[in-house]
Design a protein around this motif. Sequence first.
Motif, PDB file in Angstrom:
ATOM      1  N   ALA A 118       0.925  -1.264   0.043  1.00 44.11           N
ATOM      2  CA  ALA A 118       0.053  -0.023  -0.051  1.00 44.11           C
ATOM      3  C   ALA A 118       1.136   1.172   0.073  1.00 44.11           C
ATOM      4  CB  ALA A 118      -0.860  -0.097   1.110  1.00 44.11           C
ATOM      5  N   HIS A 119       2.060   1.196   0.289  1.00 46.34           N
ATOM      6  CA  HIS A 119       3.220   2.307   0.472  1.00 46.34           C
ATOM      7  C   HIS A 119       4.017   2.452  -0.457  1.00 46.34           C
ATOM      8  CE1 HIS A 119       0.629   3.242   3.982  1.00 46.34           C
ATOM      9  NE2 HIS A 119       0.838   1.845   4.147  1.00 46.34           N
ATOM     10  N   ARG A 122       6.255   5.666  -1.026  1.00 45.32           N
ATOM     11  CA  ARG A 122       7.151   6.055  -0.103  1.00 45.32           C
ATOM     12  C   ARG A 122       8.194   4.900   0.280  1.00 45.32           C
ATOM     13  NH1 ARG A 122       3.587   5.356   5.092  1.00 45.32           N
ATOM     14  NH2 ARG A 122       2.074   6.738   3.571  1.00 45.32           N
ATOM     15  N   ASP A 123       7.769   3.863  -0.230  1.00 39.57           N
ATOM     16  CA  ASP A 123       8.825   2.708   0.017  1.00 39.57           C
ATOM     17  C   ASP A 123      10.251   2.776  -0.945  1.00 39.57           C
ATOM     18  OD1 ASP A 123       7.485   1.805   1.998  1.00 39.57           O
ATOM     19  OD2 ASP A 123       6.600  -0.004   0.874  1.00 39.57           O
ATOM     20  N   GLU A 162       7.043  12.248  -1.584  1.00 38.81           N
ATOM     21  CA  GLU A 162       6.100  10.995  -1.910  1.00 38.81           C
ATOM     22  C   GLU A 162       5.125  11.609  -2.795  1.00 38.81           C
ATOM     23  OE1 GLU A 162       4.508   9.066   1.423  1.00 38.81           O
ATOM     24  OE2 GLU A 162       3.130   7.790   0.125  1.00 38.81           O
ATOM     25  N   ASP A 163       4.305  12.786  -2.520  1.00 43.45           N
ATOM     26  CA  ASP A 163       3.387  13.369  -3.368  1.00 43.45           C
ATOM     27  C   ASP A 163       4.022  13.703  -4.860  1.00 43.45           C
ATOM     28  OD1 ASP A 163       1.379  13.330  -1.360  1.00 43.45           O
ATOM     29  OD2 ASP A 163       1.374  15.300  -0.738  1.00 43.45           O
ATOM     30  N   HIS A 166       4.600  10.633  -6.636  1.00 48.16           N
ATOM     31  CA  HIS A 166       3.560   9.913  -6.924  1.00 48.16           C
ATOM     32  C   HIS A 166       2.580  10.477  -8.119  1.00 48.16           C
ATOM     33  CE1 HIS A 166      -0.228   7.162  -5.122  1.00 48.16           C
ATOM     34  NE2 HIS A 166       0.219   6.831  -6.364  1.00 48.16           N
TER      35      HIS A 166
END
Length: 194
Positions: A118-119, A122-123, A162-163, A166
């Motif tokens: 789910a991440h 981030r990962d 992250e944003d 993404h």
Amino acid sequence: RARVVVLLSGTGSLCAALLEATDDPGYPADVVAVVSDRDAPGLEHARRRGLPTATCRLRDFPDRAAWDRALADVIAAHHPDLVVSAGFMKIVGPAVLERYEGRLVNTHPALLPAFPGAHAVRDALGAGAEVTGSTVHLVDAGVDTGPVLAQREVPVLPGDDEDRLHERIKAVERTLLMETVARLVTGTTEESPR
Ligand code: GAR
């Protein structure tokens, strides 16, 4: 045109892109319903077009198996040729898989098998990856483990958070998803059908 049911949990920007693709008379699929597991803002994209939406909340069922069966029924009511998980943040269970395995695709914001779960964005950042990307794959019983249909790389840029990363991945996902759906429903094997 092939019938597509979209599953989502979030803002639904990928669903919106797929809906826009279906406006092209040459596109080989229609979105016939959008299904969520929560009051997701993404359902608005469908409502605005007068398309049916449904919400199937885990907490409204006694257990996960009952939820999974209900979800399978909600999807089946729209007789899809293909089911597209576009930011659906739940793992589907055996009832959905039994009916749709091989016809259920997911888009994931990393280059699987790297960074499942789910991440993913981030990962990838946390691991110091220099390149990540987008994967469209068939869903199987594992978490982001099914056969890969298409992948595209996205470089990680200095200063990415992250944003930001993404958003760049999502821009690539929109095209990759649209192309892969077209390829699947027309049965062509090349990565770029159009
Ligand atoms: C997309 O990046 C999709 O790959 C990801 O959620 C985002 C949905 O964006 N899915 C997962 O992480 C599934 N594990 P959207 O709500 O703007 O379409």
